[in-house]
Design an enzyme around this catalytic site. Structure first.
Site, PDB file in Angstrom:
ATOM      1  N   PHE A 177      38.764  40.680  45.627  1.00 16.08           N
ATOM      2  CA  PHE A 177      39.390  40.802  44.305  1.00 16.08           C
ATOM      3  C   PHE A 177      38.883  42.090  43.658  1.00 16.08           C
ATOM      4  CE2 PHE A 177      39.935  40.611  39.793  1.00 16.08           C
ATOM      5  CZ  PHE A 177      41.244  40.188  39.667  1.00 16.08           C
ATOM      6  N   ASP A 209      31.852  47.530  44.757  1.00 13.74           N
ATOM      7  CA  ASP A 209      32.443  46.985  43.535  1.00 13.74           C
ATOM      8  C   ASP A 209      31.469  45.959  42.973  1.00 13.74           C
ATOM      9  OD1 ASP A 209      33.778  45.652  41.544  1.00 13.74           O
ATOM     10  OD2 ASP A 209      35.691  45.534  42.610  1.00 13.74           O
ATOM     11  N   LYS A 238      33.066  44.945  33.276  1.00  9.08           N
ATOM     12  CA  LYS A 238      32.671  43.663  32.672  1.00  9.08           C
ATOM     13  C   LYS A 238      31.440  43.753  31.772  1.00  9.08           C
ATOM     14  CE  LYS A 238      35.481  40.666  35.386  1.00  9.08           C
ATOM     15  NZ  LYS A 238      35.870  40.812  36.781  1.00  9.08           N
TER      16      LYS A 238
HETATM   17  C1  LIG Z   1      37.081  41.514  37.245  1.00 12.17           C
HETATM   18  C2  LIG Z   1      36.959  42.345  38.459  1.00 12.17           C
HETATM   19  C3  LIG Z   1      37.701  43.530  38.619  1.00 12.17           C
HETATM   20  C4  LIG Z   1      38.769  43.952  37.650  1.00 12.17           C
HETATM   21  O1  LIG Z   1      38.307  44.130  36.350  1.00 12.17           O
HETATM   22  P1  LIG Z   1      39.339  44.141  35.113  1.00 12.17           P
HETATM   23  O2  LIG Z   1      38.494  44.579  33.959  1.00 12.17           O
HETATM   24  O3  LIG Z   1      39.857  42.750  34.961  1.00 12.17           O
HETATM   25  O4  LIG Z   1      40.408  45.104  35.444  1.00 12.17           O
HETATM   26  C5  LIG Z   1      37.480  44.287  39.739  1.00 12.17           C
HETATM   27  N1  LIG Z   1      36.569  43.925  40.659  1.00 12.17           N
HETATM   28  C6  LIG Z   1      35.839  42.802  40.542  1.00 12.17           C
HETATM   29  C7  LIG Z   1      34.841  42.453  41.598  1.00 12.17           C
HETATM   30  C8  LIG Z   1      36.019  41.964  39.450  1.00 12.17           C
HETATM   31  O5  LIG Z   1      35.328  40.833  39.352  1.00 12.17           O
END
Ligand SMILES: *Cc1c(COP(=O)(O)O)cnc(C)c1O
Length: 401
Positions: free
Chosen positions: A141, A226, A255
């Protein structure tokens, strides 16, 4: 109709149905607790998917935001403002890197990483134009933009959004041989979550991430981590990769970087990598704005002492000990995770993850299910131990009948 029913019905009528939220309407929140429009209190065991690592209404973060609101909130990158240099310098330092490229949402950080890796591939590695490939993991994700969902394996996230962006190879998560086999001289990057959050808090086999590091270094490929959900204290360290002693070429952060106050994301890397950009080649109106920088600077200061990481490690050990006991019974089939972050697989006979979440909500605990019968537990790192224990009592009660 009650206030709650009214709000739910209006949202149902006038908001696109991209989410299926639990039937609660939050009015206020403080620390690990939220209060709904009827005055009922709930323990927040989701923490905005880790955007709220420092809790709701964190004093230091609100003070930093309030002070900045009175000074200047937006300049655009056409003009520099007086929080920008500190933000970039201190975030790079926290990451042990050299340069920062600020954006707003996580998905934008991922998009920026894709652009960075491709440009680095053409300008530095010497990949023929248009041939760059990025390897990603199945069940990833990384966000919701058209390019990012182009390399998703989740049909819900991907269906009906084609044509898809080419240039990505998908390999099974945790499989080093598959990764090695997928690499060619046109591979510019491997993009991975050190722990796959949305997939159910999947921790890869020990040695995998170190193996990815070794392989990418040998093959002159960028390792892009990520850490948007796994980073900034959640696992008991600043970065989840630290548990494996691994340093990537690029961190993607989001986040918690915005403290649950404003969206702040960033790509953090070396000068050799982020140095590929020239003026005009990438940008964002809101990326690196004064308010975002002021809040993120406070987040960085809070992380620098290590106290939140330590708390996540200690409470996380406790959480996993307690969940481990549950996993010995019939109701819980598996528990995964690290620090204050757990994926709990419930025996499907007891209900779907959604049904379990609804039962927990009735008992004053808010969690989010993922993929069938898995619920995830990721409270704000500031949660009190007694509150966490109370939340676990509610989980035991729901699972016990
Ligand atoms: C939440 C998330 C994203 C995307 O972040 P948004 O601020 O919702 O665009 C990307 N990678 C990971 C691992 C995430 O948990």
């Amino acid at each position: 109709m009650s206030t709650t029913e009214n709000a739910l019905a209006s949202a149902e009528a006038h908001s696109a149905h991209t989410y299926h939220p639990l039937p609660v309407v939050v009015a206020t929140a403080d620390g690990a607790w939220m209060t709904d429009v009827e005055g009922r209190r709930y323990l927040d065991l989701l923490a905005g998917y880790s955007a709220l690592n420092f809790g709701h209404g964190n004093r230091r973060l609100l003070d930093a935001a309030r002070a900045q609101l009175e000074r200047v909130t937006l300049t655009s990158r056409a003009f520099q403002h007086d929080r920008f240099a500190d933000f970039c310098t201190q975030l790079a330092e926290l990451c042990g890197m050299e340069m920062v490229l600020p954006m707003n949402t996580g998905a934008e950080a991922v998009e920026t990483a894709v652009k960075t890796a491709r440009k680095w591939g053409y300008r530095v590695k010497g990949v023929p134009d248009g041939m760059a490939k990025i390897i990603v993991a199945a069940d990833n994700f990384h966000g919701r933009t058209t390019t990012v969902i182009s390399f998703s394996t989740d049909p819900e996230a991907r269906a009906d959004y084609g044509p898809y962006t080419p240039g990505f190879e998908i390999v099974p998560y945790g499989d080093l041989t598959a990764l090695a086999d997928a690499m060619t001289e046109n591979t510019v990057a491997v993009l991975l979550e050190p722990i796959q959050g949305e997939a159910g808090v999947l921790v890869p086999p020990s040695g995998y991430l170190a193996g990815v590091r070794e392989l990418t270094r040998e093959r002159n490929v960028l390792f892009v981590a990520d850490e948007i959900q796994s980073g900034l204290g959640r696992t008991g360290r600043t970065f989840a990769l630290e548990h494996e002693g691994v340093v990537p070429d690029m961190y993607l952060l989001g986040k918690a970087l915005g403290g649950g106050v404003v969206p702040v994301s960033a790509v953090v890397s070396s000068a050799a990598v982020l140095g590929v950009f020239r003026p005009g080649e990438h940008g964002s109106t809101f990326g690196g704005n004064p308010l975002a920088c002021a809040v993120a600077l406070e987040v960085i200061a809070m992380l620098r002492t290590g106290e939140y990481q330590e708390r996540a490690a200690e409470l996380g050990d406790h959480l996993h000990r307690e969940l481990g006991l549950l996993a010995g019974g019939d109701a819980v089939t598996a528990v995964r995770g690290r620090g204050l972050w757990a994926g709990v697989d419930i025996d499907p006979g007891l209900g779907t993850g959604r049904e379990i979440s609804e039962k927990l909500m009735d008992r004053g605990v808010l969690v989010k299910d993922t993929h069938g019968s898995t619920i995830r537990i990721a409270p704000p790192l500031v949660i009190g131990k007694e509150d966490l224990d109370w939340g676990l009592d509610q989980l035991r009660a729901v699972l016990g009948g």
